[in-house]
Design an enzyme around this catalytic site. Structure first.
Site, PDB file in Angstrom:
ATOM      1  N   LYS A   1       0.810  -1.212   0.000  1.00 28.82           N
ATOM      2  CA  LYS A   1       0.000   0.000   0.000  1.00 28.82           C
ATOM      3  C   LYS A   1       0.849   1.271   0.000  1.00 28.82           C
ATOM      4  O   LYS A   1       0.373   2.327  -0.397  1.00 28.82           O
ATOM      5  CB  LYS A   1      -0.942  -0.004   1.207  1.00 28.82           C
ATOM      6  CG  LYS A   1      -2.022  -1.070   1.119  1.00 28.82           C
ATOM      7  CD  LYS A   1      -3.030  -0.925   2.239  1.00 28.82           C
ATOM      8  CE  LYS A   1      -4.170  -1.930   2.066  1.00 28.82           C
ATOM      9  NZ  LYS A   1      -5.196  -1.787   3.123  1.00 28.82           N
ATOM     10  N   GLU A   2       2.065   1.154   0.470  1.00 28.77           N
ATOM     11  CA  GLU A   2       3.003   2.272   0.460  1.00 28.77           C
ATOM     12  C   GLU A   2       4.217   1.843  -0.351  1.00 28.77           C
ATOM     13  O   GLU A   2       5.155   1.259   0.186  1.00 28.77           O
ATOM     14  CB  GLU A   2       3.402   2.656   1.884  1.00 28.77           C
ATOM     15  CG  GLU A   2       2.221   3.125   2.723  1.00 28.77           C
ATOM     16  CD  GLU A   2       2.554   3.302   4.196  1.00 28.77           C
ATOM     17  OE1 GLU A   2       1.871   4.095   4.854  1.00 28.77           O
ATOM     18  OE2 GLU A   2       3.489   2.626   4.693  1.00 28.77           O
TER      19      GLU A   2
ATOM     20  N   SER B   1      -1.167  12.824  15.780  1.00 23.40           N
ATOM     21  CA  SER B   1      -0.513  14.125  15.635  1.00 23.40           C
ATOM     22  C   SER B   1      -1.448  15.271  16.001  1.00 23.40           C
ATOM     23  O   SER B   1      -1.064  16.205  16.709  1.00 23.40           O
ATOM     24  CB  SER B   1       0.009  14.291  14.204  1.00 23.40           C
ATOM     25  OG  SER B   1       1.023  13.350  13.934  1.00 23.40           O
TER      26      SER B   1
ATOM     27  N   ASP C   1       6.823  -0.733  10.296  1.00 17.90           N
ATOM     28  CA  ASP C   1       5.831  -1.484  11.067  1.00 17.90           C
ATOM     29  C   ASP C   1       5.386  -2.750  10.357  1.00 17.90           C
ATOM     30  O   ASP C   1       4.589  -3.518  10.905  1.00 17.90           O
ATOM     31  CB  ASP C   1       4.614  -0.600  11.366  1.00 17.90           C
ATOM     32  CG  ASP C   1       4.671  -0.019  12.769  1.00 17.90           C
ATOM     33  OD1 ASP C   1       5.687  -0.236  13.452  1.00 17.90           O
ATOM     34  OD2 ASP C   1       3.705   0.640  13.188  1.00 17.90           O
TER      35      ASP C   1
END
Length: 769
Positions: A121-122, A448, A151
């Site tokens: 996905k990335e 964040s 991760d």
């Protein structure tokens, strides 16, 4: 406009030097316009609410339930509008002068944090381009360290990181020698549109050589990705490694061009199914601990894995604020805007978030600073450990330069890596306050935003810097599915904060200014738009069908009030868009996607939060897909909505579109018979507006109808084909609609031998495959 110059003083080797490092411009004209509009709009809105409430109690013939619901929706709109005005109270813009930073200034250490989780996905090459651009920042290399949190625990990422570091040994000297600004290799070799370089034969030869090396590096990484059978490891021990770049490109062919390299560290924290994962906040806190044992830089740069550094001077720009002795003691972070390189001309999904980064963040900067945006911010490490007035509680580990770390003996390196693995283990945080009282917070999936909120509650400030050249560029979503998956996560996480003890209207207002609390209140309660839009999309239409008026007659003075509120709100946003260089098409796209996302994404975000609270669903983190599909990209660039895979999200909007069309057609007949045009004009206009906004969804609905008609003509193969073909085809269609998967494809096995596969056509409808 009023410009204020900020002067910073430094004492270096007994020589005082005074430099103007940054200045801010108070947007006086905009402030006056905004405040006059706030006064005017608030007055007519109060009149509107007075009309609603007074007629509810005095009007005996009014439909009580419908009137009450429409009043509730208008109160919600008014509540969120009031919160929004805090952004418009005191906007300002900032500029910096990096050339004024003394050449002999001893800059403090900077640690860059990049987090990734899934190579599928990335895309790995996007992550590596981000890493390479971070290594190439215009900052003393011995003071710069880059940490990658994986991760996924993927060997693909670790392999690619070693290759990237090796390539960087050739790439960094090239960038420095020729003063390259676009230091992301993919962007530079693809376009390099910002470059103003004097092209020489030497430059061209070196560029071609590096491009060949980059393409080799890219092919090797892509090949290992293609051959991979297991991308993510969900049960694994912690792993940490200092990257030395001992790969095929690490030769000595260009020793004369050798340069100091920043530190690069790979970290994969321990992951066990039985232990809480904590998602991105957990990854950032792990990097926070691990980096303290290595470089322990006082400043942090946090980047999304696809957000590369487009301007190498961004660190020095941020330091113009962090080095200011008047501002620095209370300054927590410098936020840059999130900008994207793949936004289309029409930007139908409003991915540029113009309203946020051109209006809201400038407005917050005029109060006590913007919130953290999840990426592209330079954060003071000390801020994560307490308030500005408290004693520095963060790790007392000494700062180390990359040169010192590279000189470690093998025994020293093994020892520090062993300690790093311990810091990245699942058990380290057990029975500690990590993620609670300090550091990146675990209270919300939006780590964040919530951490920035807590920093402001503790008394820290922040600044917003939006330079002409984007300092960071990323890859945005290009279809409705990914955009709404992202919005559901945001809506659920934000509303969770608003309904907890950390609500900005109770917890925040007692710890920060009321204007800043209103800004955070807008972000957190914005998902409530879903309720207001659903009411506005159902009640007026049903009343229209039965000839029940909900708005004043056209010739009534009260109709002027309703018209003024609508035109005032529309006019304000149109003025902001046009004054910011946008067009009426930009304004319309923003209006349309605002309604679509509120009815779909925000609605499911509220539902998601309810399911978590009721125990029906566990808290999960769904990673946004950043892999670009060529067909989706082509549609996006043409300005065509792509609903493929987003059918579930579109159920509320499609239902409202169908209801609106049915009630409009049915209601028109009643109006013609009753001739009550004046009473029903408001609802006629509302229905037409909803149809205009939901036109992309109407196309999909028409596509479904076309799909049904075509399926009814499909030949049904079965052992017993005597009759029933029409009925079986209809059953197949119903099963087909219920069997939509995430990719928007449907395969249905009928009672006969029916197999129907559909896909989105170019008109956003469904076509038989």
């Amino acid at each position: 406009m009023e410009t204020v110059a900020l002067v910073s003083s430094y004492d270096k080797e007994d020589m005082a030097s005074t430099k103007v490092l940054h200045s801010c411009t108070i947007l006086t004209h905009r402030i006056i316009t905004n405040r006059l509009h706030i006064l005017f709009h608030f007055t007519v809105t109060l009149l509107l609410l007075y009309y609603r409430i007074s007629h509810f109690f005095n009007g005996n013939s009014l439909p009580a339930l419908s009137w009450a619901l429409i009043t509730i929706s208008e109160i919600i709109f008014t509540f969120i509008w009031c919160l929004t005005q805090a952004f418009r109270w005191r906007p300002l813009s900032r500029t910096v002068s990096i050339d004024e930073i003394p050449a002999n200034m001893n800059l403090e250490g900077l640690d860059v944090f990049v987090c990734t989780a899934d190579p599928q996905k990335e895309p790995t090459m996007e992550v590596m381009n981000t890493i390479i651009s971070a290594l190439a920042l215009d900052y003393p290399p011995e003071k710069l360290a880059v940490y990658l949190s994986d991760d996924g625990g993927s060997y693909i990422t670790l392999y690619a990181l070693k290759e990237a570091f090796a390539f960087s040994k050739r790439w960094l000297p090239f960038c420095m020698k020729y003063r390259i600004k676009t230091r992301c290799p993919e962007a530079f070799f693809s376009l390099a549109k910002y470059e103003e370089l004097s092209i020489t034969d030497e430059f061209s030869a070196k560029k071609d050589e590096l491009e060949m090396k980059y393409n080799l590096f890219k092919r090797n990484v892509e090949k290992i990705c293609e051959d991979a059978s297991n991308y993510v490891v969900f049960d694994r021990p912690a792993h940490a490694e200092i990257i030395h770049g001992d790969t095929y490109m690490d030769d000595n062919e260009n020793d004369e061009e050798s340069t100091k390299m920043p530190l690069l560290v790979y970290v994969s924290r321990e992951r066990r199914p039985s232990n809480p994962h904590r998602f991105k906040a957990g990854a950032l806190n792990t990097l926070l601990r691990v980096s303290e044992k290595f470089s322990n830089g006082p400043y942090l740069l946090v980047l999304d894995c696809d957000m590369y550094c487009n301007d190498p001077t961004s660190a020095r720009q941020a330091m113009c604020f962090h080095l200011d002795p008047q501002m620095s003691p209370s300054l927590a972070f410098v936020q840059f805007p999130q900008m994207f390189y793949n936004i289309s001309k029409n930007d139908i999904y409003d991915n540029q978030a113009r309203s946020a980064y051109r209006i809201k963040w400038q407005g917050m900067d005029g109060i006590r600073g913007p919130s953290l945006s999840g990426t592209s911010f330079y954060l003071k490490r000390k801020a994560l450990y307490g308030s500005p007035n408290c004693e520095d509680k963060h790790s007392s580990e000494a700062q180390r330069t990359s040169d010192e770390l590279m000189k470690f003996s093998s025994e020293e390196e093994i020892a520090i890596l062993k300690e790093a693995k311990h810091l990245a283990s699942c058990n380290y945080e057990r029975n500690t306050k990590w993620g609670e009282e300090a550091r990146f917070s675990y209270e919300s999936l939006l780590e964040s935003t919530f951490t920035g909120y807590l920093l402001h509650c503790r008394g820290w400030t922040s600044v917003y810097l939006c330079p002409t050249r984007p300092c960071f560029l990323g890859c945005t979503t290009i279809d409705m599915k990914d955009a709404l998956v992202q919005l559901v996560k945001w809506s659920s996480g934000l509303l969770q904060i608003g309904l907890s003890r950390f609500s900005p209207l109770s917890y925040g207002v007692s710890r920060m200014s009321i204007l800043q609390s209103m800004c955070y209140g807008y972000f957190i309660y914005q998902p409530l738009y879903a309720i207001a839009f659903l009411i506005y999309g159902i009640i007026p239409q049903l009343c229209f069908l039965y000839g029940i008026p909900l708005y004043p007659k056209v010739l009534s003075p009260w109709f002027v009030v309703f018209s003024t509120v609508y035109l005032s709100a529309i006019g304000q946003q149109l003025h902001e868009v046009l004054s910011d260089g946008g067009t009426t098409l930009t304004w319309w796209n923003e209006q349309r996607i605002w309604v679509i996302k509120s009815v779909s994404g925000s609605c499911f975000g509220c539902l998601d939060l309810f399911m978590k609270w009721s125990g029906i669903k566990k808290t999960t983190f769904r990673l946004t897909n950043k892999a670009v599909d060529k067909d989706k990209l082509e549609k996006y660039e043409k300005g065509e909505f792509d609903f493929q895979g987003a059918t579930m999200f579109m159920i509320p909007l499609s239902a409202l579109a169908i209801l609106n069309m049915a009630c409009f057609i049915g209601g028109l007949g009643g109006i013609i018979l009753r001739r009550n045009y004046e009473e029903m004009f408001g609802q006629i206009f509302l229905s037409l507006f909803i149809m205009a906004v939901s036109y992309p969804m109407i196309q999909v609905v028409l596509g479904w109808i076309d799909c049904v008609l075509r399926v009814m003509n499909i030949e049904v193969f079965a052992e017993d084909t005597e009759g029933g073909a029409w009925f079986k085809s209809l059953v197949a269609v119903m099963k087909m609609v219920m069997a939509l998967d995430d990719d928007g494809e449907m395969t249905v096995e009928g009672e006969g031998k029916i197999a129907v596969t559909t896909e989105m056509n170019d008109k956003c409808g469904l076509a038989i495959g």
